[in-house]
Motif scaffolding. Structure first.
Motif, PDB file in Angstrom:
ATOM      1  N   SER A  45       7.444 -62.066  -5.921  1.00  0.00           N
ATOM      2  CA  SER A  45       7.547 -60.636  -6.205  1.00  0.00           C
ATOM      3  C   SER A  45       8.618 -60.371  -7.254  1.00  0.00           C
ATOM      4  CB  SER A  45       7.883 -59.868  -4.917  1.00  0.00           C
ATOM      5  OG  SER A  45       6.864 -59.998  -3.960  1.00  0.00           O
TER       6      SER A  45
ATOM      7  N   GLY B 229       7.229 -59.265 -10.992  1.00  0.00           N
ATOM      8  CA  GLY B 229       7.638 -57.897 -11.297  1.00  0.00           C
ATOM      9  C   GLY B 229       8.603 -57.849 -12.469  1.00  0.00           C
TER      10      GLY B 229
ATOM     11  N   PHE C 151       5.150 -56.252   0.641  1.00  0.00           N
ATOM     12  CA  PHE C 151       4.243 -55.333  -0.033  1.00  0.00           C
ATOM     13  C   PHE C 151       3.223 -54.755   0.936  1.00  0.00           C
ATOM     14  CE2 PHE C 151       0.322 -54.411  -2.345  1.00  0.00           C
ATOM     15  CZ  PHE C 151       0.794 -53.601  -3.371  1.00  0.00           C
TER      16      PHE C 151
ATOM     17  N   TRP D 282       8.621 -51.658  -1.094  1.00  0.00           N
ATOM     18  CA  TRP D 282       8.671 -52.970  -1.773  1.00  0.00           C
ATOM     19  C   TRP D 282       9.182 -52.814  -3.199  1.00  0.00           C
ATOM     20  CZ3 TRP D 282       5.356 -54.260  -5.957  1.00  0.00           C
ATOM     21  CH2 TRP D 282       5.377 -55.592  -6.349  1.00  0.00           C
ATOM     22  N   ALA D 283       8.619 -51.861  -3.949  1.00  0.00           N
ATOM     23  CA  ALA D 283       9.036 -51.650  -5.332  1.00  0.00           C
ATOM     24  C   ALA D 283      10.446 -51.065  -5.408  1.00  0.00           C
ATOM     25  CB  ALA D 283       8.046 -50.724  -6.035  1.00  0.00           C
TER      26      ALA D 283
ATOM     27  N   LEU E 187      13.442 -52.875  -7.551  1.00  0.00           N
ATOM     28  CA  LEU E 187      13.582 -52.308  -8.892  1.00  0.00           C
ATOM     29  C   LEU E 187      14.871 -52.763  -9.587  1.00  0.00           C
ATOM     30  CD1 LEU E 187      12.279 -50.564 -10.999  1.00  0.00           C
ATOM     31  CD2 LEU E 187      13.356 -48.555  -9.978  1.00  0.00           C
TER      32      LEU E 187
ATOM     33  N   TRP F 266      14.580 -56.415 -10.530  1.00  0.00           N
ATOM     34  CA  TRP F 266      13.644 -56.523 -11.651  1.00  0.00           C
ATOM     35  C   TRP F 266      14.326 -56.175 -12.972  1.00  0.00           C
ATOM     36  CZ3 TRP F 266       9.075 -53.471  -9.032  1.00  0.00           C
ATOM     37  CH2 TRP F 266       8.349 -54.364  -8.217  1.00  0.00           C
TER      38      TRP F 266
END
Length: 321
Positions: free
Chosen positions: A100, A104, A175, A182-183, A187, A190
């Motif tokens: 992930s 991402g 997810f 999850w995002a 973030l 990422w």
């Protein structure tokens, strides 16, 4: 094309075979007692005898290696006596976190780095070019852990002190459990990963685009009145893609083996953090599994890159005939 792919698969299998031999010799054929290292200094003689029997350490070395490979092919990565659970369960539980983070982050670093490189190449020597090169230099020279800690301070600690929350400090939400959570939790990692890696892609894209934009066929296309956007993104960028694809494959393959710094800074329990813990605890079966897993990721990513490269450039396919 089929012959080309088969040759790359055969080469990948050879690489994995050599890696397995190296890992086996390094961890099992050594002056120290593998059973003692696996079990720990406080292990009883009964436990060590059981480990020697399970690993077949009393058998010939060739038979030990055949058993080692057979177990790997059946998905048996051994048993972690330090964690009291199968290694496969440990590793499999960490892979989604690292995947992930890497994939991402890849979306962000491509979305940031490639446009900056294209704009810099289209306007060499301009303010936009200097800004793009400045971003690349700062990004490449900026330590990842410093950028991560700075992001945590500015986007978590400061807002928290002011009474509101922008991002969580750490953690991972699957997810399947909640895509938004999850995002949200990923973030900051990422962006931290993307800003560092995007600098490399900005410089690489700029260099490749400058070279391609100076070619005769680009000048011919412009002289014929072809739209500038088509010249840039269809003709020029397509020719500049192969080195970018190669770099992308290398980066993804290496990062899937564990993005150690990012995972440690943001408290993500991925493959990288597992590797750090395994090395600190001298958990040999886990270290072996992570090394082999990293090799598989690198081989597979390079196979995908070579196939993509061949689709983009027919000369690569014809060279293997």
């Amino acid at each position: 094309m089929t012959r080309f792919i088969l040759s790359r698969i055969a080469f990948g299998v050879l690489v994995l075979f050599l890696l397995s031999v190296f890992v086996f010799m390094l961890f099992y054929v050594s002056p120290s007692d593998p059973a003692r290292i696996i079990a720990g200094d406080k292990a009883t003689e009964e436990l060590m005898a059981q480990i020697r029997t399970n690993l077949g350490l009393d058998r010939p070395i060739t038979e030990q290696y055949v058993t080692f490979i057979g177990n790997l092919l059946h998905g048996d990565l051994g048993y972690s006596y330090r964690s009291s659970m199968p290694v496969s369960e440990l590793v499999v539980s960490r892979i989604p976190v690292t995947m992930s983070l890497v994939f991402g982050g890849m979306v962000f670093w491509l979305a940031i780095g490639i446009p900056i490189g294209i704009v810099s190449a289209k306007h060499p020597g301009s303010v936009r070019d200097r800004l793009g090169q400045g971003f690349a230099i700062v990004g490449i020279s900026f330590p990842t852990f410093v950028l991560g800690m700075l992001a945590l301070y500015l986007l978590y600690f400061v807002p928290t002190k002011l009474g509101f929350t922008l991002f969580p400090p750490s953690g991972y939400v699957p997810f399947a459990e909640s895509p938004l959570q999850w995002a949200w939790h990923l973030l900051l990692p990422w962006l931290t990963l993307a800003l560092v890696v995007a600098a490399v892609y900005a410089r690489l894209t700029r260099g490749q685009m400058l070279e391609v934009l100076g070619q005769d066929y680009i000048r011919t296309a412009r002289a014929k009145g072809v739209d500038e956007r088509r010249v840039t993104y269809v003709h020029a960028f397509r020719s500049a893609m192969p080195p970018l694809v190669t770099q992308l494959g290398i980066d993804i393959g290496l990062m899937l083996g564990g993005v150690i710094v990012i995972e440690q800074v943001f408290g993500l329990l991925g493959v990288g953090s597992l590797a750090v813990t395994a090395v600190a605890m001298q958990d040999r079966p886990v270290v072996i599994a992570i090394v082999l897993l990293g090799g598989v990721f690198v081989v597979v990513s390079n196979l995908v890159v070579d196939t993509t490269y061949a689709l983009l450039d027919s000369r690569v396919r014809t060279a293997t005939r």
